[in-house]
Write a protein that holds these residues in place. Structure first.
Motif, PDB file in Angstrom:
ATOM      1  N   LYS A 111       0.829  -1.211   0.000  1.00 27.11           N
ATOM      2  CA  LYS A 111       0.000   0.000   0.000  1.00 27.11           C
ATOM      3  C   LYS A 111       0.864   1.261   0.000  1.00 27.11           C
ATOM      4  O   LYS A 111       0.621   2.209  -0.749  1.00 27.11           O
ATOM      5  CB  LYS A 111      -0.917   0.006   1.218  1.00 27.11           C
ATOM      6  CG  LYS A 111      -2.042  -1.021   1.183  1.00 27.11           C
ATOM      7  CD  LYS A 111      -2.889  -0.906   2.444  1.00 27.11           C
ATOM      8  CE  LYS A 111      -4.026  -1.930   2.468  1.00 27.11           C
ATOM      9  NZ  LYS A 111      -4.834  -1.829   3.715  1.00 27.11           N
ATOM     10  N   VAL A 112       1.883   1.247   0.867  1.00 26.57           N
ATOM     11  CA  VAL A 112       2.752   2.425   0.976  1.00 26.57           C
ATOM     12  C   VAL A 112       3.526   2.654  -0.325  1.00 26.57           C
ATOM     13  O   VAL A 112       3.621   3.786  -0.825  1.00 26.57           O
ATOM     14  CB  VAL A 112       3.726   2.265   2.159  1.00 26.57           C
ATOM     15  CG1 VAL A 112       4.804   3.364   2.126  1.00 26.57           C
ATOM     16  CG2 VAL A 112       2.969   2.315   3.473  1.00 26.57           C
ATOM     17  N   LEU A 113       4.084   1.589  -0.891  1.00 28.08           N
ATOM     18  CA  LEU A 113       4.858   1.733  -2.128  1.00 28.08           C
ATOM     19  C   LEU A 113       3.987   2.200  -3.289  1.00 28.08           C
ATOM     20  O   LEU A 113       4.408   3.022  -4.102  1.00 28.08           O
ATOM     21  CB  LEU A 113       5.532   0.406  -2.481  1.00 28.08           C
ATOM     22  CG  LEU A 113       6.800   0.075  -1.686  1.00 28.08           C
ATOM     23  CD1 LEU A 113       7.287  -1.330  -2.022  1.00 28.08           C
ATOM     24  CD2 LEU A 113       7.891   1.096  -1.983  1.00 28.08           C
ATOM     25  N   VAL A 114       2.763   1.669  -3.385  1.00 31.39           N
ATOM     26  CA  VAL A 114       1.852   2.099  -4.445  1.00 31.39           C
ATOM     27  C   VAL A 114       1.530   3.581  -4.294  1.00 31.39           C
ATOM     28  O   VAL A 114       1.560   4.347  -5.270  1.00 31.39           O
ATOM     29  CB  VAL A 114       0.563   1.253  -4.427  1.00 31.39           C
ATOM     30  CG1 VAL A 114      -0.524   1.910  -5.290  1.00 31.39           C
ATOM     31  CG2 VAL A 114       0.839  -0.158  -4.927  1.00 31.39           C
ATOM     32  N   ARG A 115       1.238   4.001  -3.061  1.00 30.07           N
ATOM     33  CA  ARG A 115       0.912   5.408  -2.830  1.00 30.07           C
ATOM     34  C   ARG A 115       2.092   6.316  -3.188  1.00 30.07           C
ATOM     35  O   ARG A 115       1.935   7.349  -3.843  1.00 30.07           O
ATOM     36  CB  ARG A 115       0.502   5.604  -1.384  1.00 30.07           C
ATOM     37  CG  ARG A 115       0.034   7.033  -1.066  1.00 30.07           C
ATOM     38  CD  ARG A 115      -0.589   7.152   0.310  1.00 30.07           C
ATOM     39  NE  ARG A 115       0.385   6.899   1.372  1.00 30.07           N
ATOM     40  CZ  ARG A 115       0.395   5.824   2.138  1.00 30.07           C
ATOM     41  NH1 ARG A 115      -0.517   4.862   1.958  1.00 30.07           N
ATOM     42  NH2 ARG A 115       1.313   5.663   3.085  1.00 30.07           N
TER      43      ARG A 115
END
Length: 458
Positions: A111-115
């Motif tokens: 989630k963090v990397l996608v954001r």
């Protein structure tokens, strides 16, 4: 607009897991089971992010990454694999992947990397958009006109922009000298570096050296800290020295040294600083006359005048006047109507008026009409000096002041132009004889011809 993500993996379970995870974050997600299918998706529509496995039948994720950067360079790419190696990670980052993570991974990590990948992609897109806006604004669209004189200016700027040569832009006030300087900068290899402008006549002489070169702490009373000057601010870019003729002789010598040595010192400084700066200077004065008078250094003039660019006065390019009016109406009037913007009577008055303030005066005139609520520029909304300029028709020059007043400078310009024409006619076109008839030097005579667009350089 909803963010679009394409998930590419040959394992159905992994594709569906990632799709459910990302849809839960509010993204619009589509799936592809191999690189070929992913490329078909990318050819049909744009995606903000591609999340792809590396090990797949056919093209690998690394090869897919390379193709994505060819066909959709603004699309961010995040690679996932169970076989992480340092070599693959380095290759992926070199090819433009945002990041590279190995399986098994944590849901929060994805989630963090996608954001973050999407945030970086948004910054890249916005940066390119702003650069495109700046480039469009200050390319040749900032200079309006299709006249022969303006086409010559465009051609010269296009030829000179790629070089590092110093440029001297000459022209009356209001002709667009700074716009020409910006066009040079934003069409040059220095376009991504700063464009720094300074009016040499607007800064007190005592402060000008510090303004240009900066100063060190304690260099003079009030210097409580180090200060970066304009040369350092313009590093790698362009420094525009407007009204260069106003520069004091002492500073002219220091500027000449910078142009020769490509380095300078801050006021109070002991060490030299390299100056990777392109100089574009401008003046509404005749610098050659200033050289003769001893108020401008001849060696500096020749250093600056490597490529001279002359901005034509508005009265020299009457065919550009109505297009300029339309441009300024679009700039200031959100209600600009379709069709006629200038009535025939107003157009005739505008074409007759010599516009001593040039394009700047015309812009102010249009803005005034818009502020007064005129959807169309009529003769009634023109200022008195434009409506009444018929009283200074060169063919019928009068010597009495009309009750409504007049533009004295325009009146004198009309007389001067008529006398220049008469002198040329009396001397059969021999300019030296015409200059003698008017009691002026040949150089001054040529300057006045250029002022009125009458100098064919013959």
């Amino acid at each position: 607009m909803q963010t679009r993500i394409l998930v590419v993996d040959d394992e159905l379970s992994m594709r569906e897991f990632l799709a459910i995870l990302l849809e839960g974050e509010g993204y619009l997600v589509e799936q592809a089971e191999n690189a070929g299918e992913a490329l078909l998706h990318l050819e049909r529509e744009p995606y903000d992010l591609v999340v792809s496995d590396v090990q797949m039948p056919g093209l690998s994720g690394i090869q897919l990454l390379g193709r994505i950067k060819e066909i959709a360079p603004e699309t961010a790419v995040l690679l996932i694999t169970a076989y992480t190696t340092a070599e693959q990670a380095v290759e992926a980052m070199k090819l433009g992947a945002y990041d590279y993570i190995g399986k098994p991974f944590k849901v929060e990590e994805v989630k963090v990397l996608v954001r973050k990948a999407l945030e970086k992609r948004s910054l890249v897109v916005e940066n390119r958009r702003l650069k495109a806006v700046v480039s469009e604004r200050f390319s040749f669209s900032g200079l309006i006109g299709k006249s022969k004189q303006m086409r010559e200016v465009y051609d010269l700027i296009a030829k000179v922009a790629e070089s590092t040569a110093n440029v001297l832009i000459m022209g009356e006030s209001g002709t667009g000298k700074e716009l020409a300087a910006k066009a040079l900068h934003y069409n040059s290899p220095r376009r991504s570096a700063p464009f720094v402008a300074v009016n040499c006549g607007a800064i007190p002489e005592a402060l000008m050296e510090s303004e240009l070169f900066g100063h060190t702490k304690g260099a003079f009373t009030g210097a409580i800290s180090d200060r970066v000057g304009l040369f350092e601010q313009a590093e790698g870019g362009t420094l525009f020295l407007d009204e260069i003729g106003e520069l004091p002789l002492q500073l002219q010598a220091k500027l000449l040294r910078v142009l020769q040595e490509r380095e300078f010192r801050r006021v109070g400084g002991q060490s030299s600083i390299k100056a990777d700066v392109r100089i574009v200077a401008a003046s509404n004065r005749n610098l050659e006359e200033q050289v003769e008078e001893g108020t401008f250094r001849e060696d500096l003039f020749y250093r600056l005048n490597v490529v001279p660019v002359r901005m034509p006065a508005l009265r020299e390019r009457p065919e550009d006047l109505i297009p300029l009016v339309e441009h300024f109406y679009q700039k200031y009037a959100p209600f600009t109507p379709e069709g006629e913007i200038v009535t025939p009577e107003a157009a005739q008055a505008l074409l007759f008026y010599p516009f001593p303030g040039n394009v700047r005066e015309l812009e102010n005139l249009v803005e005034r009409c818009v502020v007064l609520g005129n959807r169309v520029l009529t003769e009634e909304c023109l200022p008195p000096q434009v409506r009444n300029f018929k009283c200074v028709n060169p063919e019928k020059v009068e010597s009495t002041l009309p009750p409504e007043g007049m533009d004295l400078q325009a009146y004198l310009d009309a007389i001067e132009r008529k006398l220049l024409i008469q002198a040329l006619e009396s001397s059969c076109g021999v300019k030296k004889k015409a200059a003698a008839l008017l009691g002026m030097t040949f150089r001054s005579f040529r300057y006045r011809l250029a002022k009125f667009g009458m100098d064919d350089n013959s």
